[in-house]
Design an enzyme around this catalytic site. Structure first.
Site, PDB file in Angstrom:
ATOM      1  CE1 TYR A 150       1.188   1.167   4.210  1.00 27.48           C
ATOM      2  CE2 TYR A 150       1.012  -1.216   4.310  1.00 27.48           C
ATOM      3  CZ  TYR A 150       1.486  -0.028   4.822  1.00 27.48           C
ATOM      4  OH  TYR A 150       2.282  -0.046   5.931  1.00 27.48           O
ATOM      5  N   GLY A 151       2.178   1.095   0.091  1.00 31.03           N
ATOM      6  CA  GLY A 151       3.051   2.263   0.266  1.00 31.03           C
ATOM      7  C   GLY A 151       4.097   2.356  -0.814  1.00 31.03           C
ATOM      8  CB  THR A 152       7.717   3.111  -0.600  1.00 33.24           C
ATOM      9  OG1 THR A 152       8.124   2.050   0.274  1.00 33.24           O
ATOM     10  CG2 THR A 152       7.484   4.377   0.217  1.00 33.24           C
ATOM     11  CG  LEU A 153       7.307  -2.424  -0.845  1.00 31.15           C
ATOM     12  CD1 LEU A 153       6.895  -3.588   0.059  1.00 31.15           C
ATOM     13  CD2 LEU A 153       8.645  -2.743  -1.515  1.00 31.15           C
TER      14      LEU A 153
ATOM     15  CD  GLU B  78       8.695  -2.660   3.953  1.00 32.63           C
ATOM     16  OE1 GLU B  78       9.017  -1.727   4.721  1.00 32.63           O
ATOM     17  OE2 GLU B  78       8.354  -2.458   2.771  1.00 32.63           O
TER      18      GLU B  78
HETATM   19  N1  PCA Z   1       6.327  -0.403   2.154  1.00 33.35           N
HETATM   20  C1  PCA Z   1       5.302  -1.370   2.454  1.00 33.35           C
HETATM   21  C2  PCA Z   1       4.774  -0.912   3.761  1.00 33.35           C
HETATM   22  C3  PCA Z   1       4.923   0.554   3.716  1.00 33.35           C
HETATM   23  C4  PCA Z   1       5.966   0.787   2.677  1.00 33.35           C
HETATM   24  O1  PCA Z   1       6.401   1.830   2.314  1.00 33.35           O
HETATM   25  C5  PCA Z   1       4.252  -1.303   1.382  1.00 33.35           C
HETATM   26  O2  PCA Z   1       4.402  -0.574   0.385  1.00 33.35           O
HETATM   27  O3  PCA Z   1       3.224  -1.964   1.549  1.00 33.35           O
END
Ligand code: PCA
Length: 159
Positions: free
Chosen positions: A10-13, A85
């Site tokens: 949900y984030g930077t991935l 992570e």
């Molecule tokens: N990486 C993981 C968790 C938050 C992040 O930046 C993601 O993208 O789901």
């Protein structure tokens, strides 16, 4: 034998975000995009720390239904993601229920839009209480209107 695992990011991935290339790097293992989806429950997705890191706080019922992507990953990639992570210190890998918006992985018995599936997610219960005051987002973008641009690991003084 290890079956492929499903991970919701949900984030930077996510695609288009600063750490997506790590999922596409075969040196880290295998990952295949399966679906765009959103959480069934709402959760606070906040941006926190001096590096503007996105965190999904494990508090169902607050915040928004969070949008992201489901990937199928092999054991090597799952181990890599746990390491990247800092699981279980920075994030904890928990299961989350998701509603499929669009399935993009190939195969015959693909879940239809609207189906409910379960996947791992890097969420956190070890947040600082003040993070609860931060704005919450439904669709993270590191270059969003919030102006809190993510600071990449390689650009930090302590990595
Ligand atoms: N990486 C993981 C968790 C938050 C992040 O930046 C993601 O993208 O789901």
């Amino acid at each position: 034998m290890f079956k492929m695992a499903q991970v919701f990011v949900y984030g930077t991935l996510k695609s288009g975000q600063p750490n997506n290339y790590r999922m596409l790097d075969a040196a880290n293992g295998k990952a295949k995009l399966l679906a765009r989806s959103r959480t069934v429950d709402s959760y606070p997705l906040v941006i926190a720390t001096q590096y503007n890191v996105p965190f999904l706080l494990n508090i169902p019922g607050k915040g928004h239904r969070v949008q992201g992507e489901i990937y199928s990953v092999d054991e090597k990639m799952l181990n890599f993601l746990d390491w990247f992570e800092r699981c279980p210190h920075q994030y904890q890998r928990t299961l989350v229920k998701l509603e499929v918006d669009e399935w993009v992985g190939e195969g015959e018995n693909n879940p239809k839009a609207g189906s409910i599936v379960e996947a791992f997610v890097y969420s956190t219960t070890t947040y600082k209480p003040e993070w609860l005051q931060n704005p919450t987002y439904e669709n993270y973008n590191y270059k969003g209107d919030h102006g809190l641009e993510y600071i990449r690991r390689e650009d930090r003084s302590t990595k």
